[in-house]
Structures are given as structure tokens and as C-alpha cells.
Write a protein that holds these residues in place. Sequence first.
Motif, mmCIF file in Angstrom:
data_model
loop_
_atom_site.group_PDB
_atom_site.id
_atom_site.type_symbol
_atom_site.label_atom_id
_atom_site.label_comp_id
_atom_site.label_asym_id
_atom_site.label_seq_id
_atom_site.Cartn_x
_atom_site.Cartn_y
_atom_site.Cartn_z
ATOM 1 N N ASP A 1 0.814 -1.203 0.000
ATOM 2 C CA ASP A 1 0.000 0.000 0.000
ATOM 3 C C ASP A 1 0.854 1.261 0.000
ATOM 4 O OD1 ASP A 1 -2.379 -1.473 0.156
ATOM 5 O OD2 ASP A 1 -2.201 -1.634 2.342
ATOM 6 N N ILE A 2 2.181 1.095 -0.066
ATOM 7 C CA ILE A 2 3.027 2.268 0.155
ATOM 8 C C ILE A 2 4.068 2.517 -0.936
ATOM 9 C CG2 ILE A 2 2.733 2.095 2.647
ATOM 10 C CD1 ILE A 2 5.549 0.933 2.838
ATOM 11 N N CYS B 1 7.971 6.006 -2.363
ATOM 12 C CA CYS B 1 7.147 5.701 -1.196
ATOM 13 C C CYS B 1 5.968 6.664 -1.127
ATOM 14 C CB CYS B 1 7.979 5.799 0.087
ATOM 15 S SG CYS B 1 7.071 5.301 1.570
ATOM 16 N N GLU B 2 4.764 6.104 -1.003
ATOM 17 C CA GLU B 2 3.555 6.912 -0.919
ATOM 18 C C GLU B 2 3.011 6.985 0.504
ATOM 19 O OE1 GLU B 2 2.702 8.437 -3.517
ATOM 20 O OE2 GLU B 2 3.701 7.335 -5.127
ATOM 21 N N LYS B 3 3.732 6.402 1.445
ATOM 22 C CA LYS B 3 3.259 6.376 2.825
ATOM 23 C C LYS B 3 3.340 7.769 3.443
ATOM 24 C CE LYS B 3 3.875 3.912 7.199
ATOM 25 N NZ LYS B 3 4.601 2.815 7.903
ATOM 26 N N GLU B 4 2.273 8.164 4.073
ATOM 27 C CA GLU B 4 2.229 9.489 4.680
ATOM 28 C C GLU B 4 3.271 9.607 5.785
ATOM 29 O OE1 GLU B 4 -1.012 12.491 6.820
ATOM 30 O OE2 GLU B 4 -1.642 10.548 5.994
ATOM 31 N N GLY B 5 4.003 10.698 5.748
ATOM 32 C CA GLY B 5 5.003 10.944 6.779
ATOM 33 C C GLY B 5 6.400 10.472 6.421
ATOM 34 N N LYS C 1 9.259 10.993 4.206
ATOM 35 C CA LYS C 1 9.882 11.889 3.236
ATOM 36 C C LYS C 1 11.327 11.509 2.933
ATOM 37 C CE LYS C 1 6.942 15.825 4.432
ATOM 38 N NZ LYS C 1 6.893 17.251 4.861
ATOM 39 N N ARG D 1 11.627 11.023 -1.370
ATOM 40 C CA ARG D 1 10.644 9.923 -1.381
ATOM 41 C C ARG D 1 11.024 8.828 -2.368
ATOM 42 N NH1 ARG D 1 5.300 13.267 -2.466
ATOM 43 N NH2 ARG D 1 6.836 14.399 -3.732
#
Length: 430
Positions: A346-347, A376-380, A382, A406
Motif C-alpha cells: 500500500d506504500i 514511497c507513498e506512505k504518509e510521513g 519523506k 521519497r
Amino acid sequence: MAGKEGSGMVVRYAGRLGVVASVALNLAALALYIRRRFFGGSGSGDGGGGREIATVEPSKGKPLVTPDSVVNLDHGDPTMYEAFWRETGDRATIVIPGCQTMSYFSDVGGFCWFLEPGFEREVRRLHRLVGNAVVDGYHVLVGTGSTQLFQAALYALSPATDGAPMSVVSPAPYYSSYPAVTNFLNSGLYRWAGDANTFDGDTCIELVCSPNNPDGGIRKAVIESKSGKAIHDFAYYWPQYTPITEAAGHDIMLFTVSKCTGHAGTRLGWALVKDREVAQKMIKFIELNTIGVSKDSQLRAAKILGAVCDGYETSLDGEASRLFHFARQQMMERWSKLRAAVAASDIFTLPNELSNYCTFVKETITTNPPFAWLRCEKEGVKDLEGFLREHKIITRGGTKFGVDGRFVRVSMLDTDEAFNVFMDRLASLK
């Protein structure tokens, strides 16, 4: 009379003892040599005070990877190819006598005096086989890896004036070593000027890496100005990584043994250069920089490239002797596993898969870049490089390639053990 006869017997007996002792000594010496040569023991029978025969063994390279190891996929170390060359046997083996390759010169009357003629022949033969570059009408130059040739090309293309240094650019994401290598000597001839897409100067040298390191994209020159000059880095323009769509015919084209055959430790690259004056300036740079290039490495590389060509032109072993087919199959399998793992996550995301007709294999094939450009698409998150490091995966972060953190570049060329551990850890990240 009896005394003379007895004396003669003593002499004959002593002579026989001498022969026996000599044979025994020779056998002992042979046993000692075998022990030292093949088993690595010192075998000195004098408590260590005797002179030992030194044995030369190749370095072990990187340590084995276990499920608990830190997996270092920062470098594009092409150890994936070991399996192929292990099965090749003597077809890629060369023995160089101690009296050979002692002179500085390879071909005194040739255009490039330190270029081994045999290596040049195999380079031209390989390009004609693969069809990825034009060789007729081009000068072949050799360098200690393509990095030295890149530096030589910068020197050759920069004007020898007292004016401002020539700007050197490449579209982002660009190869992370371009800025460091360009600025390392703090030369007054040239300087790194960043992303070619945002360059607004008058003249420049553009570095065109295609397929691109790190994202695998197919590149064309961005700067169309007549005053712009281009160096085409074709380290990865081989059929295991990308479809061969044309025989490239640019002014300066760089290639390297490491990403073609996997022999990174041989430290050898070559350039195809159209303009004679530019080629002469590049030769002068290498002459002043390292007084030529290792002849031993060139002889070994010639043997290796010859084995690659033989695998397609003369070998009867079929697929087993075809390097590009072996490597392409390995890359296809690895990319299939990686894309499945990324799709299930999911990330993470990857660039879209590309395909085209390949003139070498005579069919439409997909690209299988030597590096994965992972986002990486995971929030937080960077700093993806730091995030993966916490999970014992070492990669190279996007900021080194002129983009944000990212992104990371991940080598797809390491051993099966390293790749499999990477896959297991990636699948566990959510």
C-alpha cells in the motif's frame, strides 16, 4: 685385492644412497609444492624459519547474505552474472605469462597507442552482433571504466580559454555520480550546472544516459542549441535491460564491461568517438591521467567479449552459452517478483513497464532496468532511504539524483541471496 673390492662396494653403495636421497628430496619438494599450490599450506619443515612460496588467490568479494544480514543494494555491483560465467569454463579463461604485457605500448602505430588490437576487434564485433551502436567510421578508445572516459570527454569538449567554465547538465533524475565526478577536480574548464530541463545558459555539455540511471527511461538530448554538445552514456543499452531499437550513431558514446558482461572488477570501458580531434584530446587526457590503460585488463576483456560473441555465432551449447539471454531471463524473473510485491503493498510505486520491438531478439520485449526507481507513498515518509535503512536495506536516496527523498534507487543486479532477502523484507513493510 680384497681391500680394493670392498672399497669399490662402499663407493657403489654410497652412490645408490645418493640417488635414493635425491629422489626422496625431489618427491618431498613436489609434495610441498602441491600442498602450497593447491591447498594453501605453508609446509615449511623448519619451524617457520624457512622461505615460503607465496600463493596468489582472488579476493572473496562481498560476504554472504543471510536472512539477518544488512542488504546493501546501494551499488550496482553485477554479481548476478557469476552464475553464468561459472558455467562457461575455459572459454572465458586467459593465462598471461609473466614476460607478457610489460611494455607501456600496445600498438605504437595505432591511433590509440595503449589500445590492445584484440580488444578493439572484439568491441567492434560485439556491437555488430547486438546492433546497438554504429562502429564503422568511429574511433575506439579504452578507459579505466567509463568514468575515466567521461572525464576525458569533458576535457576534450571544453574550450581551452580563460573564460567561464563550460556548464555540464543532465535531466533529473540524473546519475548520482555525474555532479561529483564533474566537480571533483574543481576544474576551470567545466562545472556541474544541474538539471538540463531548467538550464538557461548559452552553451553546455549535456550528459544523455539511456537507458537512464536511475529510472530506466529512454533519453534523448534535451538541449537542442547548436552550441550544445552531448555525451551519450550507453552503459545499459544492452538487450538484457532494454529493447535494442536502433544502432546508435552519436558523436561520443560510452560503454562499460561491468554492465555488459558483469565484470565490474576488470575496470574497463570503451568509447566510440566520431571526431578525430576530439578522440585525440581524450587520448591525451588518459595518457596524462594514467599513462594508458591496463593491458592485462584489456586482454581479459577481449577474451570475455569474444566468448559472448562465440555464444551466439559459433557455440553449440544453445541458451547455456548466450549471455544476453541468461541475463534477460534473470532480470525478467526479478522484475516480475518486484512488481508483484509492489502491487501488493500500500506504500510503494514503480515507473510504468515499457515495451518495444527489439531488433536483437526479433520480438517485442519489456524493459528490465538494472535499477528499481522506488517511490514511497506512505504518509510521513519523506526520507525513503532512511526508512529502508531502519529495516536493514541500504539504497541510494533521490536527493543524490536531483529529486526529492521519497525516491530511492535499488540495485537489481546483486546475488540471488541478497535479492531474495530484499523481497522478503519489502513484502513485510506496510
